[in-house]
Scaffold this motif. Structure first.
Motif, mmCIF file in Angstrom:
data_model
loop_
_atom_site.group_PDB
_atom_site.id
_atom_site.type_symbol
_atom_site.label_atom_id
_atom_site.label_comp_id
_atom_site.label_asym_id
_atom_site.label_seq_id
_atom_site.Cartn_x
_atom_site.Cartn_y
_atom_site.Cartn_z
ATOM 1 N N GLY A 201 -65.757 99.908 -113.905
ATOM 2 C CA GLY A 201 -66.986 99.912 -112.970
ATOM 3 C C GLY A 201 -67.622 101.126 -112.898
ATOM 4 N N THR A 202 -68.867 101.213 -112.757
ATOM 5 C CA THR A 202 -69.587 102.248 -112.418
ATOM 6 C C THR A 202 -71.003 102.187 -111.646
ATOM 7 N N LEU A 231 -66.585 94.050 -116.914
ATOM 8 C CA LEU A 231 -67.359 95.142 -116.503
ATOM 9 C C LEU A 231 -68.000 94.761 -115.066
ATOM 10 N N ASP A 232 -68.177 95.842 -114.195
ATOM 11 C CA ASP A 232 -68.621 95.486 -112.920
ATOM 12 C C ASP A 232 -69.631 96.712 -112.139
ATOM 13 N N PHE A 233 -70.886 96.564 -112.360
ATOM 14 C CA PHE A 233 -71.850 97.656 -111.713
ATOM 15 C C PHE A 233 -72.067 97.347 -110.307
ATOM 16 N N HIS A 234 -71.911 98.732 -109.624
ATOM 17 C CA HIS A 234 -72.877 98.708 -108.278
ATOM 18 C C HIS A 234 -74.326 99.005 -108.684
ATOM 19 N N LEU A 235 -75.184 98.138 -108.474
ATOM 20 C CA LEU A 235 -76.487 98.310 -109.074
ATOM 21 C C LEU A 235 -77.534 98.028 -108.035
ATOM 22 N N ASP A 236 -78.670 98.761 -108.275
ATOM 23 C CA ASP A 236 -79.922 98.581 -107.296
ATOM 24 C C ASP A 236 -79.643 98.442 -106.179
ATOM 25 N N TYR A 237 -79.055 99.224 -105.378
ATOM 26 C CA TYR A 237 -78.588 99.202 -104.228
ATOM 27 C C TYR A 237 -79.585 100.201 -103.259
ATOM 28 N N ASN A 238 -80.931 99.350 -103.191
ATOM 29 C CA ASN A 238 -81.771 100.030 -102.383
ATOM 30 C C ASN A 238 -82.996 98.865 -101.985
ATOM 31 N N LEU A 239 -83.953 99.287 -101.313
ATOM 32 C CA LEU A 239 -85.046 98.367 -100.704
ATOM 33 C C LEU A 239 -86.494 99.173 -101.116
#
Length: 473
Positions: A201-202, A231-239
């Protein structure tokens, strides 16, 4: 604290109700010699005994598939509950503060501390009905390999109660910043040394530039394919509509690397993705088409307790919006499933730390929250929400080939949550949950939850009270 004690193998469970099925049923469980796990071999109508009984069918326990954490952080859990971390309690409640304070807290992590807080999470989760979880543990220059080693110890100790899928996780940059090179070295060392790692994960968005974020994505996809892991993404954490959504680069790279359902059985999970709530309907249709037409094994996990706490639009001094205009964002999971046929689930994410100081490690409380978050009040909505923390979640993390409905059937793994109507008020009355919707709308307390893992009952004072008539060993 040892893991919970389990009974011997259950051969049958008598007189239970099933989701969407009338009357009551008996469940038989077999244990093939060539498999360490049991299997539901048959589900047949219950034959009542000849003894007179005043028990109503609705008082029989409701047997449902067990719960799953598709995305939860094992090492950062319950930081706020440990006195040693009192200096790191939130004051501003921002994402940057959470990153900063958690980095400082991580400097104090020790093996015994990680084991203790991890056991708190596992004990509460298993008692809630969780028998499988994808657990993130960080590897970087601050904690080095200590979180991973604690997770491996917990995975071994708790293997009979809960299948712990370990994510070797880069929360910090690996291709930019002062410590990026060090972080990458520790990540590579962990991947080389520990076969117990199931997932890489990244967090691409923490890199210092969009270019570095895309390199992060490409490295993770290439490395995971080579090692044959999930595979595990922390992704697009915004507004922020001014920021490019990285999900497009993920899909493009997966296509270029030929990561499809035909080329591998490993899956790709995309977590948070709050930026996607700003997509147009045409963009959503395009996203779904990209995944379906290229047969990409991609799942999304919405994390509403964290997302509604953390994900908010950027504010500037020139912002003319009224001070009470504070939008929040989290993936509209039910619409993603129904409208676009995407694979989507919901997860707890963090418990008791600055990223998410509120909420329980109980997937049913999360499903209950989803009723309000998604304005999803029908019985069909409740059943889908239950799937999102149960059978769909288990399939999304690759622990079952595909999600099934909520009715227990032959061929299922005997991981079950049995919901009772024991008196937990002390008033001599109890209210039965007659269907899945009532379980989601008003989740029962742990006293009313029996947990069966791999065909063995978690022993508790509550389960022992009426187990003789219900379970045959």
């Amino acid at each position: 604290m040892p893991p919970p004690e389990l009974t011997s193998q259950i051969n049958s469970i008598h007189g239970v109700r099933l989701a969407g099925e009338p009357s009551i049923w008996d469940i038989q469980i077999g244990y093939p010699a060539d498999s360490p796990q049991g299997t539901v071999t048959s589900v047949t109508p219950h034959e009542p005994s000849h003894e007179p009984s005043t028990k109503d069918d609705f008082e029989s326990p409701l047997a449902l598939p067990a719960l799953t954490h598709p995305h939860i952080h094992l090492d950062k859990v319950f930081i706020h509950s440990a006195p040693a971390y009192a200096p790191f309690l939130p004051t501003a409640g921002t994402f940057q503060e959470a990153l900063s304070s958690t980095t400082k807290a991580k400097q104090q992590f020790s093996h015994s501390d990680l084991i203790r807080r991890g056991e708190w999470l596992l004990a509460e989760s298993v008692a809630s009905g969780v028998t499988a979880m994808r657990a993130f543990v960080e590897v970087d220059h601050t904690v080095q390999l200590i979180c991973l080693e604690a997770a491996i110890a917990l995975k071994t100790q708790w293997k009979d109660s809960c299948d712990i899928q370990i994510v070797c996780f880069a929360q910090d940059p690996i291709l930019s910043s002062e410590h990026g090179e060090q972080n990458m070295e520790f990540l590579e060392t962990a991947l080389h040394r520990y076969s117990q790692i199931d997932v890489i994960g990244t967090t691409p968005y923490v890199e210092s530039s969009p270019e570095a974020a895309k390199q992060n994505i490409e490295w993770a996809i290439d490395r995971t394919l080579k090692l044959n892991k999930h595979l595990d993404f922390h992704l697009d954490y915004n507004l922020d509509s001014n920021k490019e959504a990285l999900v497009w680069h993920v899909l493009q790279t997966l296509k270029q690397r030929n990561w499809t359902t035909h080329s591998t059985d490993k899956r790709v999970m995309l977590g948070h993705c709050t930026r996607l709530t700003l997509l147009t309907e045409n963009e959503w249709a395009r996203l779904a088409a990209e995944i379906h037409e290229n047969k990409l094994p991609v799942s999304f996990v919405g994390l509403p307790t964290s997302d509604t706490y953390m994900a908010s639009p950027p504010r500037t001094n020139a912002d003319c919006k009224p001070p009470q205009d504070r939008p929040r964002g989290t993936l509209q999971v039910l619409e993603m499933i129904r409208k676009y046929n995407l694979d989507a689930v919901i997860g707890v994410n963090n418990v008791g730390n600055s990223f998410t100081p509120w909420g329980l490690p109980d997937p049913l409380s999360l499903a209950c929250l989803g009723v309000g978050i998604y304005q999803a009040g029908s019985q069909a909505d409740a059943e889908l929400l239950y799937e999102c923390v149960s059978t769909r979640a288990r399939a999304a993390i690759g622990l079952s080939p595909s999600h099934s409905a909520l009715c227990v059937k032959p061929g299922c793994r005997p991981d079950l949550l049995l919901v009772h109507d024991r008196d937990d008020t002390g008033c001599g009355v109890s209210r039965p949950r007659t269907n899945v919707a009532e379980v989601v709308w008003t989740p029962p307390g742990k006293l009313n939850r029996d947990v069966v893992s791999g065909g063995r009952l978690k022993i508790s004072p509550f389960a022992a009270a009426d187990s003789d008539a219900l379970y045959q060993f």
